[in-house]
Design an enzyme around this catalytic site. Sequence first.
Site, PDB file in Angstrom:
ATOM      1  N   CYS A 149     -39.152  13.206  22.592  1.00  0.00           N
ATOM      2  CA  CYS A 149     -39.024  11.777  22.251  1.00  0.00           C
ATOM      3  C   CYS A 149     -39.741  10.863  23.245  1.00  0.00           C
ATOM      4  O   CYS A 149     -39.946   9.686  22.974  1.00  0.00           O
ATOM      5  CB  CYS A 149     -37.556  11.399  22.135  1.00  0.00           C
ATOM      6  SG  CYS A 149     -36.730  12.344  20.852  1.00  0.00           S
ATOM      7  N   HIS A 204     -36.874   3.878  22.495  1.00  0.00           N
ATOM      8  CA  HIS A 204     -36.852   5.014  21.575  1.00  0.00           C
ATOM      9  C   HIS A 204     -35.628   4.869  20.672  1.00  0.00           C
ATOM     10  O   HIS A 204     -34.560   4.471  21.118  1.00  0.00           O
ATOM     11  CB  HIS A 204     -36.786   6.308  22.384  1.00  0.00           C
ATOM     12  CG  HIS A 204     -36.546   7.508  21.530  1.00  0.00           C
ATOM     13  ND1 HIS A 204     -37.358   7.822  20.458  1.00  0.00           N
ATOM     14  CD2 HIS A 204     -35.582   8.463  21.573  1.00  0.00           C
ATOM     15  CE1 HIS A 204     -36.901   8.918  19.892  1.00  0.00           C
ATOM     16  NE2 HIS A 204     -35.817   9.328  20.534  1.00  0.00           N
ATOM     17  N   ASN A 254     -34.405   8.979  13.828  1.00  0.00           N
ATOM     18  CA  ASN A 254     -35.168   9.344  15.024  1.00  0.00           C
ATOM     19  C   ASN A 254     -36.426  10.106  14.600  1.00  0.00           C
ATOM     20  O   ASN A 254     -36.331  11.248  14.141  1.00  0.00           O
ATOM     21  CB  ASN A 254     -34.276  10.209  15.932  1.00  0.00           C
ATOM     22  CG  ASN A 254     -34.969  10.611  17.224  1.00  0.00           C
ATOM     23  OD1 ASN A 254     -36.172  10.402  17.390  1.00  0.00           O
ATOM     24  ND2 ASN A 254     -34.214  11.200  18.126  1.00  0.00           N
TER      25      ASN A 254
HETATM   26  N1  COA Z   1     -20.579  13.530   9.953  1.00  0.00           N
HETATM   27  C1  COA Z   1     -19.260  13.582  10.242  1.00  0.00           C
HETATM   28  N2  COA Z   1     -18.801  14.076  11.388  1.00  0.00           N
HETATM   29  C2  COA Z   1     -19.698  14.523  12.282  1.00  0.00           C
HETATM   30  C3  COA Z   1     -21.080  14.499  12.038  1.00  0.00           C
HETATM   31  C4  COA Z   1     -21.508  13.979  10.805  1.00  0.00           C
HETATM   32  N3  COA Z   1     -22.792  13.918  10.484  1.00  0.00           N
HETATM   33  N4  COA Z   1     -21.724  15.007  13.100  1.00  0.00           N
HETATM   34  C5  COA Z   1     -20.787  15.344  13.999  1.00  0.00           C
HETATM   35  N5  COA Z   1     -19.560  15.063  13.498  1.00  0.00           N
HETATM   36  C6  COA Z   1     -18.264  15.284  14.116  1.00  0.00           C
HETATM   37  C7  COA Z   1     -18.286  16.375  15.144  1.00  0.00           C
HETATM   38  O1  COA Z   1     -18.192  17.635  14.511  1.00  0.00           O
HETATM   39  C8  COA Z   1     -17.083  16.051  15.978  1.00  0.00           C
HETATM   40  O2  COA Z   1     -15.953  16.557  15.336  1.00  0.00           O
HETATM   41  P1  COA Z   1     -14.795  17.252  16.188  1.00  0.00           P
HETATM   42  O3  COA Z   1     -14.295  16.176  17.130  1.00  0.00           O
HETATM   43  O4  COA Z   1     -13.818  17.633  15.138  1.00  0.00           O
HETATM   44  O5  COA Z   1     -15.434  18.390  16.884  1.00  0.00           O
HETATM   45  C9  COA Z   1     -17.024  14.520  15.903  1.00  0.00           C
HETATM   46  O6  COA Z   1     -17.871  14.134  14.808  1.00  0.00           O
HETATM   47  C10 COA Z   1     -17.468  13.816  17.145  1.00  0.00           C
HETATM   48  O7  COA Z   1     -18.621  14.464  17.627  1.00  0.00           O
HETATM   49  P2  COA Z   1     -19.407  13.903  18.861  1.00  0.00           P
HETATM   50  O8  COA Z   1     -20.535  14.820  19.172  1.00  0.00           O
HETATM   51  O9  COA Z   1     -18.484  13.541  19.946  1.00  0.00           O
HETATM   52  O10 COA Z   1     -19.941  12.546  18.232  1.00  0.00           O
HETATM   53  P3  COA Z   1     -20.730  11.430  18.962  1.00  0.00           P
HETATM   54  O11 COA Z   1     -20.021  10.158  18.826  1.00  0.00           O
HETATM   55  O12 COA Z   1     -21.181  11.856  20.320  1.00  0.00           O
HETATM   56  O13 COA Z   1     -22.034  11.336  18.057  1.00  0.00           O
HETATM   57  C11 COA Z   1     -24.312  12.049  18.072  1.00  0.00           C
HETATM   58  C12 COA Z   1     -22.849  12.458  17.898  1.00  0.00           C
HETATM   59  C13 COA Z   1     -25.203  13.287  17.933  1.00  0.00           C
HETATM   60  C14 COA Z   1     -24.655  11.037  17.010  1.00  0.00           C
HETATM   61  C15 COA Z   1     -24.499  11.418  19.468  1.00  0.00           C
HETATM   62  O14 COA Z   1     -23.910  12.236  20.446  1.00  0.00           O
HETATM   63  C16 COA Z   1     -25.924  11.183  19.835  1.00  0.00           C
HETATM   64  O15 COA Z   1     -26.590  10.354  19.252  1.00  0.00           O
HETATM   65  N6  COA Z   1     -26.416  11.869  20.881  1.00  0.00           N
HETATM   66  C17 COA Z   1     -27.735  11.667  21.425  1.00  0.00           C
HETATM   67  C18 COA Z   1     -28.779  11.961  20.414  1.00  0.00           C
HETATM   68  C19 COA Z   1     -30.143  11.794  20.954  1.00  0.00           C
HETATM   69  O16 COA Z   1     -30.401  10.860  21.636  1.00  0.00           O
HETATM   70  N7  COA Z   1     -30.999  12.748  20.601  1.00  0.00           N
HETATM   71  C20 COA Z   1     -32.369  12.759  20.806  1.00  0.00           C
HETATM   72  C21 COA Z   1     -32.767  12.713  22.218  1.00  0.00           C
HETATM   73  S1  COA Z   1     -33.881  11.548  22.330  1.00  0.00           S
END
Ligand code: COA
Length: 335
Positions: free
Chosen positions: A115, A257, A287
Amino acid sequence: MNKLRTTITAIGKYTPKRILANPELEKMVDTTDEWIRTRTGVIERHIVEKGEATSDMGAAAFEDMKNRFSVDPLDIDLIIVATVTPDMFFPSTAAIIQHSIGAKNAWGFDLSAACSGFLYALVAGLQFIETGQHQKVLIFGADTMSSITDYTDRNTCVLFGDAASVVLLESTKGNDDSGIIDSIVKMDGAGQKYLYMAGGGSKNPPTHETIDKKMHYLYQEGRPVFKFAVSKMVETATEILERNSLTGQDITLFVPHQANIRIINACASKLKLKDEQVMRNIDKYANTTAATIPLGLIEAMDEKRIKKGDIILLTAFGGGFTWGSILLRWGFNYG
Ligand code: COA
């Protein structure tokens, strides 16, 4: 040798026609439009048709640039393609784009920084302009994330989209003070375990087993990536502003980003930026990895949010980990 200043003189973009909106994903995995919107900010993303590759999107972005600006492919000296989803291992996507756009006099290469790829490529490209070695350098940010996304994994499939964008770098003319003012690019390979695609390379060459284990798809641990993204983006943005005696108030537009709206909002709030100073288009594209920042720039230009002389701050974070910030003064008015 006198150091020349590098500026962006043209820009183009391409997003595939097919749109994959949240309600369609609700039918594919256990998710909801509400969860995706509130946890990521994404409403829809563009996805390539079968057979459409990163180089095709790149060539289409160059076509858009040619329609907007006067650019002759024969004048291009160098092509750098920031991507983690090249058409194939080799030849480089740069070579494929060089051929398809008819940039017969250019050499080039691909650059892998996930990214942060566009920022890395901008810093690489400007070296050739600043030393006077080249006059015209094309920097592509292009990724076909759908080609490495597992559409049965709700943790990742809601996050990504496909797009390409391209900028032309040249030196500034006369006493024009526009151009790239400063850059910071960083890397910490200790972050590799949180975001990667394990299969297909020399470590795990493709076999039936790597396919069965879904190692040809990207893997991400969202929480640590989120945490590092906010702290490193803020750190590098603050450092580049401070060492140029600027504050958030001095910048017209922050183009971060686009990985998660909550990351963008957290950075904006820590940098004390007003809403109108922040580029947000993750709702439409998700993204798109190396393409998000140039896509943000061209949309800001089309929406007349930036004009000649404006100070713009670009900041990214990505797999590696890689991250960085670039400060620039925009060089032209458009439209
Ligand atoms: N729909 C519903 N639930 C979902 C889901 C979806 N699409 N994706 C994940 N979940 C669930 C998980 O399974 C988890 O359930 P659990 O608590 O029963 O295990 C719950 O939601 C919370 O997961 P968590 O990972 O804590 O969510 P979050 O608030 O951190 O959001 C991301 C997840 C991936 C959106 C977030 O962490 C993120 O954006 N991370 C960085 C991404 C990024 O920058 N990536 C590229 C690098 S540049």
